[in-house]
Design a protein around this motif. Structure first.
Motif, short mmCIF file in Angstrom:
data_model
loop_
_atom_site.label_atom_id
_atom_site.label_comp_id
_atom_site.label_asym_id
_atom_site.label_seq_id
_atom_site.Cartn_x
_atom_site.Cartn_y
_atom_site.Cartn_z
N ILE A 106 11.24 -0.68 -0.48
CA ILE A 106 10.34 0.27 -1.14
C ILE A 106 10.66 0.26 -2.63
O ILE A 106 11.83 0.43 -3.01
N THR A 107 9.67 0.07 -3.47
CA THR A 107 9.88 0.11 -4.92
C THR A 107 8.92 1.14 -5.51
O THR A 107 7.77 1.26 -5.08
N ALA A 108 9.40 1.91 -6.48
CA ALA A 108 8.57 2.96 -7.08
C ALA A 108 8.87 3.07 -8.56
O ALA A 108 10.00 2.82 -9.00
N LYS A 109 7.86 3.46 -9.31
CA LYS A 109 8.03 3.67 -10.75
C LYS A 109 7.17 4.85 -11.16
O LYS A 109 6.02 4.98 -10.75
N LYS A 110 7.77 5.74 -11.98
CA LYS A 110 7.06 6.88 -12.54
C LYS A 110 7.46 7.00 -14.00
O LYS A 110 8.60 7.36 -14.31
N GLY A 111 6.55 6.66 -14.90
CA GLY A 111 6.92 6.63 -16.31
C GLY A 111 7.95 5.54 -16.56
O GLY A 111 7.74 4.38 -16.19
N ASP A 112 9.07 5.93 -17.16
CA ASP A 112 10.13 4.96 -17.44
C ASP A 112 11.15 4.87 -16.32
O ASP A 112 12.10 4.08 -16.39
N VAL A 113 11.00 5.68 -15.30
CA VAL A 113 11.97 5.73 -14.21
C VAL A 113 11.50 4.87 -13.05
O VAL A 113 10.34 4.97 -12.63
N GLY A 165 1.22 12.50 -4.24
CA GLY A 165 0.57 12.04 -5.46
C GLY A 165 1.27 10.85 -6.11
O GLY A 165 0.67 10.15 -6.92
N ASP A 166 2.54 10.63 -5.76
CA ASP A 166 3.27 9.48 -6.30
C ASP A 166 2.79 8.19 -5.63
O ASP A 166 2.24 8.20 -4.53
N ARG A 167 3.07 7.08 -6.30
CA ARG A 167 2.66 5.77 -5.78
C ARG A 167 3.89 4.85 -5.70
O ARG A 167 4.83 5.00 -6.46
N PHE A 168 3.82 3.91 -4.79
CA PHE A 168 4.93 2.98 -4.61
C PHE A 168 4.40 1.68 -4.02
O PHE A 168 3.21 1.57 -3.66
N VAL A 169 5.28 0.69 -3.92
CA VAL A 169 4.94 -0.58 -3.27
C VAL A 169 5.84 -0.77 -2.05
O VAL A 169 7.06 -0.57 -2.12
N LEU A 170 5.23 -1.13 -0.93
CA LEU A 170 5.95 -1.47 0.28
C LEU A 170 6.02 -3.00 0.35
O LEU A 170 5.02 -3.67 0.59
N ALA A 229 2.74 -3.89 -10.03
CA ALA A 229 1.58 -3.65 -9.19
C ALA A 229 0.38 -3.28 -10.05
O ALA A 229 0.52 -2.65 -11.11
N ALA A 230 -0.80 -3.64 -9.60
CA ALA A 230 -2.01 -3.39 -10.39
C ALA A 230 -2.35 -1.92 -10.47
O ALA A 230 -2.81 -1.44 -11.50
N THR A 231 -2.13 -1.17 -9.38
CA THR A 231 -2.58 0.22 -9.35
C THR A 231 -1.52 1.21 -9.80
O THR A 231 -1.85 2.34 -10.17
N ASN A 232 -0.23 0.84 -9.74
CA ASN A 232 0.78 1.84 -10.05
C ASN A 232 1.99 1.33 -10.83
O ASN A 232 2.91 2.08 -11.10
N GLU A 233 2.01 0.04 -11.19
CA GLU A 233 3.06 -0.56 -12.00
C GLU A 233 4.43 -0.59 -11.32
O GLU A 233 5.42 -0.97 -11.93
N SER A 234 4.50 -0.19 -10.05
CA SER A 234 5.76 -0.33 -9.33
C SER A 234 6.06 -1.81 -9.15
O SER A 234 5.15 -2.63 -9.00
N PRO A 235 7.35 -2.18 -9.13
CA PRO A 235 7.68 -3.60 -9.03
C PRO A 235 7.31 -4.21 -7.68
O PRO A 235 7.61 -3.65 -6.62
N ILE A 236 6.64 -5.35 -7.73
CA ILE A 236 6.40 -6.17 -6.54
C ILE A 236 7.44 -7.27 -6.53
O ILE A 236 7.66 -7.94 -7.55
N LEU A 237 8.11 -7.48 -5.42
CA LEU A 237 9.14 -8.50 -5.33
C LEU A 237 8.50 -9.87 -5.12
O LEU A 237 7.73 -10.06 -4.17
N ALA A 238 8.83 -10.80 -6.00
CA ALA A 238 8.22 -12.13 -5.92
C ALA A 238 8.55 -12.84 -4.62
O ALA A 238 7.77 -13.66 -4.13
#
Length: 577
Positions: A437-444, A480-485, A519-528
């Motif tokens: 699970i990867t998540a990003k909110k602002g700079d965090v 309301g938060d977004r993440f990448v699975l 990620a396109a919708t939430n900028e959370s990191p997608i693992l290559a």
């Protein structure tokens, strides 16, 4: 008494909504919003008897309104208030705390009467500024300060932090002997009785409410009870349920006994700061939030406003100590620091941080003194050289989590080594996939290895994920938060699994050395290297003991290798990962 019938309009939580007003003392009116059919209060607990949201109008030479109500009562509440008084005659709006069920109509009040002065704790005013997004007059109050409304109505404010929000204050009217306590002593109970005359009908709901909201903060309950013990209280005006006056000693006594019993079994972290100095309080609260996720009790202590004996007692009881550096020029804070050093012992963990106030006590010499006493550093000293950012706040949160996990280490090891029952063995045979699970909110940003993941719905497409409450990523996993699975691939997951399983220092970059793209919708990191990924948005959370189950809708996704298989995780027991 004035009673209004059912609200005939669409609202976000339909059901019977009524309001009653009743004079409870001289020039004092209770405005009770009755929500007869509410079945659940947020995610915390189910309701059997609905609930009420209580607000109070005090009319001396000046006029004060204590709290507002839930947004679902907007039309009814504003009609009642404007019928009782010219809204522009209200001088003060006292905010007991900023939880939306009590402050949901603050913005409406400010729009109707922009000259109202909002009264609250420092942190409450800060919360409101972020909530209403408009300038307003404010008055910051501390414990012991008073506000004279005239005609005998002298209001005294009593700090009651962490009950159950950090910004809670009580208000005591010396003329009427009414103590306004918001959530404390409340209950989710809805009927036409204004007071507690039917003790047996409500005692179970009173206890249930305490267990759900106040029990986890037992030490804060005891601290608040100590602050009000010398007041001559005639009525406790709660924020939920009936007002209390017929069995006051019994209600207060139960809070006292329950909290004393609870405090005996708690692992305590005492966090010391200097009020109104640098960023001391806000950073300590972030550490406290991280520690609380691990199930330990936290107690925030203002060094410049606490008796030496109380500091000594807290240090003696605490398993962990956190100190935000006080100013070198404060004789009171320096004396308190010496008291902590004298009472500390080698079975404790210690965490130190700078306050960023410009004349902080040097952090490293103090660290050396604690190490000489044999205390274990739970995290490296946190240095504050500029205005704290969200990244620093996250670092503090993670440091607090590390501290709590260290204090719970014996319990965790005991659980892992415990003899496994047949039910634990059978539960462990449920196989799961492996995911990051990867998540990003602002700079965090943050990440975690997950295995408890399942598709939860078809329309909309949704997934459910179990997240332990003491995971660092938990603070980025709210509604309301977004993440990448990210889905790991069978035969290719070992490197990523090893990387994300290692223990990261507070604030460390969890993606260093890992190839990612946003990620396109939430900028959370997608693992290559992921087999597949899904971009998700959280729509609800459910409390499941030591985990949150987080339900999210899937916004988009992609599979990198159609013929590859998802990595599978096999366990043998169900009492640990």
């Amino acid at each position: 008494m004035v009673a209004l019938t059912q609200l005939n309009q669409v609202n976000p939580n339909p059901g019977r909504l009524t309001i009653e007003t009743v004079e409870i003392a001289s020039q004092t009116t209770a405005i009770r919003c009755l929500d007869w059919d509410r079945e659940r209060f947020d995610i915390e607990f189910g309701l059997r008897n609905g609930t009420t949201y209580n607000s109070f109008l005090i009319q001396g030479d000046k006029v004060a309104l204590v709290d507002t109500s839930h947004r679902k009562f907007e039309q009814l509440y504003l009609e009642i208030i404007t019928g009782l008084i010219d809204i522009n005659q209200v001088d003060y709006l006292i905010i007991s705390h900023t939880e939306p069920d009590h402050s949901g109509l603050v913005k409406d009040m400010l729009q109707l009467a922009p000259d109202i002065t909002v009264v609250g704790a420092k942190v409450a005013i800060k919360f409101l500024e972020d909530m209403v997004h408009q300038p307003f007059k404010s008055m910051l109050v501390k414990s012991g300060e008073r506000l004279d409304l005239g005609n005998g109505h002298e209001l005294e404010f009593i700090s009651a932090p962490n009950l159950h929000w950090p910004d809670t204050i009580f208000t005591y009217d010396h003329k009427t002997s009414i103590l306004y306590t918001c959530d404390v002593f409340g209950m989710h109970y809805c009927d036409d009785h204004t007071y507690d005359e039917n003790f047996s009908a409500i005692e179970e709901d009173f206890a249930y409410y305490y267990d759900c909201l106040m029990g986890p903060n037992a030490r804060s309950v005891l601290a608040a009870l100590k602050r009000i013990e010398k007041l001559e209280i005639g009525t406790i005006a709660t924020g939920h349920g009936p007002l209390l006056k017929y069995s006051l000693s019994e209600w207060i006594g139960r809070y006292q006994n329950w909290s004393l019993e609870q405090a005996k079994t708690e692992t305590l972290v005492a966090l010391f700061y200097v009020e109104d100095y640098g960023y001391s309080e806000s950073l300590v609260r972030a550490i406290a939030s991280g520690s609380a996720k691990t199930g330990v009790a936290v107690e925030l202590v203002a060094l410049n406003d606490t008796e030496p004996q109380e500091i000594r007692e807290l240090v003696a009881q605490a398993a962990g100590l956190v100190i935000a550096m006080p100013p070198q020029s404060s004789a009171v804070a320096q004396a308190a620091l010496n008291t902590i050093l004298a009472a500390a012992h080698n079975k404790q963990a210690i965490g130190l941080l700078e306050s960023g106030g410009g004349e902080d006590e040097p952090v490293y010499p103090l660290r050396n003194k604690f190490q000489e006493l044999g205390l274990i550093a739970a995290f490296p000293p946190i240095l504050v050289k500029e205005i704290p950012t969200k990244v620093i706040e996250q670092l503090c949160d993670e440091a607090g989590t590390d501290l709590g996990q260290w204090l719970n280490r014996d319990r965790t090891i005991k659980q892992i080594k415990s003899l496994n029952s047949e039910i634990e063995k059978s539960l462990g045979r449920i196989s799961t996939g492996l995911y990051i699970i990867t998540a990003k909110k602002g700079d965090v940003q943050s990440a975690m290895l997950a295995s408890w993941v399942t598709q939860a719905s078809l329309n909309p497409l949704g997934v459910a994920i179990a997240v332990a409450k003491d995971r660092a990523i938990e603070s980025l996993m709210h509604v309301g938060d977004r993440f990448v699975l990210n889905v790991l691939e069978e035969g290719r997951y070992q490197g990523l699994m090893k990387h994300f399983l290692k223990r990261f220092a507070p604030g460390a970059d969890r993606f260093a050395g890992v190839k990612t793209y946003p990620a396109a919708t939430n900028e959370s990191p997608i693992l290559a290297e992921a087999l597949a990924y899904m971009e998700c948005e959280i729509t609800s959370r459910m409390d499941c003991g030591d985990h949150w189950v987080i339900y999210s809708t899937v916004q988009t996704g992609r599979v990198a290798e159609v013929n590859a298989l998802t990595a599978v995780h096999h366990r043998k027991v169900g009492n640990h990962y």
